[in-house]
Write a protein that holds these residues in place. Structure first.
Motif, PDB file in Angstrom:
ATOM      1  N   GLU A  11       0.782  -1.183  -0.203  1.00 18.69           N
ATOM      2  CA  GLU A  11      -0.012   0.040  -0.044  1.00 18.69           C
ATOM      3  C   GLU A  11       1.077   1.064  -0.123  1.00 18.69           C
ATOM      4  O   GLU A  11       0.684   2.292  -0.816  1.00 18.69           O
ATOM      5  N   LYS A  12       1.864   1.161   0.876  1.00 14.98           N
ATOM      6  CA  LYS A  12       2.659   2.529   0.715  1.00 14.98           C
ATOM      7  C   LYS A  12       3.632   2.430  -0.616  1.00 14.98           C
ATOM      8  O   LYS A  12       3.835   3.891  -1.098  1.00 14.98           O
ATOM      9  N   LYS A  69       2.572   1.843  -3.338  1.00 12.30           N
ATOM     10  CA  LYS A  69       1.358   2.091  -4.340  1.00 12.30           C
ATOM     11  C   LYS A  69       1.032   3.686  -4.112  1.00 12.30           C
ATOM     12  O   LYS A  69       0.957   4.393  -5.297  1.00 12.30           O
ATOM     13  N   ASN A  70       1.084   4.056  -2.951  1.00 14.71           N
ATOM     14  CA  ASN A  70       0.912   5.634  -2.852  1.00 14.71           C
ATOM     15  C   ASN A  70       1.983   6.249  -3.274  1.00 14.71           C
ATOM     16  O   ASN A  70       1.982   7.404  -3.695  1.00 14.71           O
ATOM     17  N   ALA A  71       3.310   5.672  -2.904  1.00 14.39           N
ATOM     18  CA  ALA A  71       4.431   6.487  -3.444  1.00 14.39           C
ATOM     19  C   ALA A  71       4.488   6.446  -4.984  1.00 14.39           C
ATOM     20  O   ALA A  71       4.782   7.506  -5.764  1.00 14.39           O
ATOM     21  N   LYS A  78       1.842   6.601  -6.858  1.00 14.42           N
ATOM     22  CA  LYS A  78       1.099   7.606  -7.296  1.00 14.42           C
ATOM     23  C   LYS A  78       1.587   9.054  -7.180  1.00 14.42           C
ATOM     24  O   LYS A  78       1.515   9.883  -7.860  1.00 14.42           O
ATOM     25  N   THR A  79       2.630   9.111  -6.265  1.00 10.33           N
ATOM     26  CA  THR A  79       3.172  10.612  -5.784  1.00 10.33           C
ATOM     27  C   THR A  79       4.012  10.712  -7.016  1.00 10.33           C
ATOM     28  O   THR A  79       3.935  11.843  -7.600  1.00 10.33           O
ATOM     29  N   SER A 125       1.370  16.213   1.427  1.00  8.44           N
ATOM     30  CA  SER A 125       0.285  15.563   1.336  1.00  8.44           C
ATOM     31  C   SER A 125       0.323  13.986   1.482  1.00  8.44           C
ATOM     32  O   SER A 125      -0.715  13.283   1.350  1.00  8.44           O
ATOM     33  N   SER A 126       1.547  13.544   1.122  1.00  8.00           N
ATOM     34  CA  SER A 126       1.730  11.864   1.241  1.00  8.00           C
ATOM     35  C   SER A 126       2.698  11.727   2.252  1.00  8.00           C
ATOM     36  O   SER A 126       3.990  12.063   2.324  1.00  8.00           O
ATOM     37  N   ASP A 182       3.582   9.135   3.742  1.00 13.91           N
ATOM     38  CA  ASP A 182       4.230   7.723   3.602  1.00 13.91           C
ATOM     39  C   ASP A 182       5.885   7.981   3.011  1.00 13.91           C
ATOM     40  O   ASP A 182       6.653   7.197   3.393  1.00 13.91           O
TER      41      ASP A 182
END
Length: 719
Positions: free
Chosen positions: A258-259, A261-263, A265-266, A305-306, A308
């Motif tokens: 999940e982390k 995946k978020n990275a 996207k960033t 805003s991120s 992680d």
């Protein structure tokens, strides 16, 4: 199914309902107090009142532990941290059950000591768990008071936190114990036994019976109870560890995914806002390049805003390393960001990916372990209008931070699972104990006693009653085994009764034959009135006297005593070969006649040996042979037929020698009148150590009242 089994099952169902009701009441009390006190914002919850009460009233580990664990689980709905204390609340239940089993809440001194240990132990445990999991930043009334107290007295936060917890537990646990004191005072003790006895699948065992089982099984290397306990504990422990590890591993993988995946996207979003046409200007002029600061500000906003991402940067891939374009100052680990245009060599972890990076391709996340720690790096290319990669956006996720978080998470999981682990163990031990361990152990102990009983009918019948009174009703193979053993032992006892009747009948027949043979011999002797009966009675007196005084203990067994008494009438059986003229001669025998008379010993020995040879196995006639052959031997070795001396003479013959000579002295014969009792006894004592075994004479003299009764019975005047 018989009436007793129906009653046992009905009683067990009632007890089961009472135990369920008791656990439900305990859980309700725990949850209710905890809910309302937490809503009122008070620093204590009274969430162990029901646990201590149920444990004290039921005296059962499983019921108390069930109340503790389920209460904590339900309380976690409105107070998240409650689930972490399930294991320690279960320990409170165990401690309480141990206390009521060993002592009583009516013992004020013991109860006070119990309270002090409980308060101090729970305070240390609660404080340690809360501090380890939540640290000094936890938000609670206890924590706030601990911080204020710490500042006031200038002590460490943990010491202050522990002190405040002790005060809170004095109120919490003190109130719980007072309630238990009230319960134990007003609830009759038979109600406690009613609940505890209902757990058994057999007749309840008392503490002394349980101890006797342990003593009986002390020579067993691995008892059934120990083996079951070890098996259940190891199995449950492995199950908890494997389940916990799998759960934690899956959670960690999902967490990392999940982390990542978020990275991703960033970095993709950052790649969209960077103008590829300005990249070379940013490298050349850095902060002075038009649009650099605006782009950097935008990157900071995206990074903020991120949560992680630890590090966010943009770099251009060159042959000699990565040339930084943007490197945000995120403030982690006192990290100094690279300046625009600064060239940094690649880490070893990136070398396998360099061909793809030079080609401007997307690469999989890269794990590296550098001076910045254990990192997961995500790259995404920034492409110009022609699709050519001009640089990469990189984002680093700290796996060290994730592992630190996971360490705390693992501790939480282990503490939570420990509560359920101890509940599983308690249930498994309880069920295996009442369904397997105790029934089989009691059956084995009873059967062992039955096997060692021997041939005593009363003890056999008593052991059969004991086995049948176990009343085992497990409704499984153990009960079938128990019922089979009940039938087997009953049948064996009845068979022994039948065998004993047959044996008694056979013995009576044998005794009748012996008496008949003895009477046949005696009928030829004109003046030995009742000699057989009297000598048999004297033999019984002597052998019982030797037994009572412990003389010849290894020789005088119950069988020996029976054989000697039963075969005593045959001691003169050899006289059947003596001619009437010699046997009934009124005067003194000549040497030749005496030689013939002495031959009755060897003749008797031969007659009885012929009889023995026709009988298989041990025979009581062996002692009859010894008495017939050697009852005229002397202690000093001057007797006949073989001139044996001392203890070389068979004991049965030494006993018969005293009985035979005394009857000859005290009874009239064709060649003499009866001697007075005192004279006969005097002659007997004179022969002590020469003619007779001194011990045989001693016990005979000690039994003179019985001797006189025998003389009186057979109409011999006692002078």
């Amino acid at each position: 199914m018989n009436d007793s089994q129906n009653k046992a099952i009905h009683k067990n169902v009632n007890n089961r309902l009472w135990r369920i009701l008791l656990a439900t009441v305990g859980i309700t009390i725990n949850v209710t107090f905890s809910f309302f006190l937490s809503r009122l914002g008070l620093p204590f919850f009274l969430d162990t009142i029901g646990t201590i009460g149920v444990s004290a009233v039921s005296g059962m580990l499983f019921t108390g532990i069930l109340t503790a664990v389920l209460s904590s689980f339900i309380c976690s709905i409105f107070y998240e941290a409650a689930i972490y204390f399930s294991f320690f609340h279960a320990l409170i239940a165990i401690f309480t059950v141990w206390f009521v089993k060993k002592y009583s809440f009516k013992q004020i001194g013991k109860t006070l000591l119990f309270s002090i240990i409980l308060i101090l132990t729970t305070s240390v445990i609660y404080s340690s768990i809360q501090y380890a999991l939540l640290g000094s930043d936890q938000q609670s009334i206890v924590a706030a008071n601990a911080r204020s107290f710490s500042e006031t007295v200038n002590q460490s936060y943990f010491a202050s936190f522990l002190f405040i917890n002790v005060l809170m537990n004095i109120l919490d646990k003190g109130f719980s114990i007072i309630l238990v004191l009230i319960l134990t005072t007003f609830i009759p003790e038979q109600k406690f036994y009613f609940l505890q006895d209902g757990t058994w699948k057999q007749r309840p065992l008392t503490d002394s019976q349980l101890k006797s089982l342990k003593v009986w099984g002390k020579d067993i290397k691995y008892s059934l109870r120990k083996r079951n306990t070890l098996t259940l504990t190891v199995t449950s422990f492995i199950l908890v560890i494997v389940t916990g590890w799998i759960g934690v591993r899956l959670y960690f993988d999902n967490f990392k995914m999940e982390k990542t995946k978020n990275a991703f996207k960033t970095v993709k979003f950052v790649a969209d806002i960077i103008n590829p046409e300005l990249v070379n200007d940013f490298i050349k002029s850095g902060y002075d390049a038009p649009g650099y600061k605006e782009t950097q500000d935008m990157l900071y906003k995206i990074w903020n805003s991120s949560s992680d991402i630890h590090y966010l940067y943009v770099l251009k891939i060159e042959e000699s390393g990565g040339r930084f374009i943007f490197d945000l100052d995120t403030g982690f680990d006192n990290y100094e960001p690279y300046m625009p245009g600064q060239l940094v060599p690649f880490d070893e972890d990136f070398k396998p990916y360099l061909p793809d990076l030079f080609a401007g391709k997307e690469i999989a996340p890269v794990e590296s372990n550098s001076i910045l720690g254990w990192m997961q790096t995500v790259y995404y290319p920034v492409r110009d209008t022609n699709g050519k990669c001009v640089c990469y956006v990189g984002a680093d996720i700290s796996l060290d931070y994730m592992t630190d978080y996971m360490g705390t998470f693992i501790i939480k999981v282990m503490i939570i699972m420990a509560g359920f682990f101890i509940l599983i163990i308690a249930y498994a031990l309880w069920t295996s104990g009442i369904y397997t361990t105790f029934p089989i152990s009691t059956i084995a102990a009873c059967v062992d006693r039955f096997a060692l009983t021997g041939e005593e009918q009363e003890k056999l019948d008593e052991n059969v009653r004991t086995i049948r009174s176990l009343d085992i009703h497990t409704n499984d193979e153990v009960e079938k085994l128990y019922l089979a053993i009940c039938r087997m032992t009953l049948n064996q006892a009845e068979q022994m009764r039948d065998i004993r009747r047959l044996s008694d009948s056979t013995a009576k027949m044998q005794d009748g034959l012996i008496i008949t043979m003895a009477d046949m011999v005696e009928s030829r002797d004109s003046d030995t009135g009742a000699h057989v009966q009297k000598t048999s009675a004297y033999v019984k007196i002597i052998v019982e006297g030797l037994k009572k005084k412990g003389y010849y203990a290894q020789k005088i067994t119950p069988k020996f005593m029976s054989d000697v008494v039963r075969s005593a009438p045959l001691h003169d059986v050899g006289k059947i070969n003596i001619p009437d003229g010699v046997l009934n001669k009124p005067g003194k025998l000549t040497d030749e006649e005496f030689t013939i008379m002495k031959s009755h010993t060897t003749a008797g020995k031969k007659i009885l040996e012929n009889a023995i040879s026709t009988v298989q196995g041990e025979s009581y006639l062996k002692e009859a042979r010894n008495m017939a052959a050697y009852h005229h031997e002397r202690w000093d070795g001057k007797g006949y037929p073989e001139g044996l001396h001392g203890e070389v003479i068979p004991l049965s013959a030494r006993i018969m020698a005293v009985a035979d000579v005394f009857d000859a002295l005290a009874s009239p014969r064709v060649y003499k009148p009866a001697f007075p009792l005192e004279k006969a006894l005097s002659i007997l004592q004179e022969g002590t150590g020469t003619q007779f075994d001194p011990k045989c004479v001693e016990v005979f003299m000690d039994a003179l009242p019985e001797v006189k009764l025998i003389l009186k019975k057979y109409n011999t005047p006692v002078q």
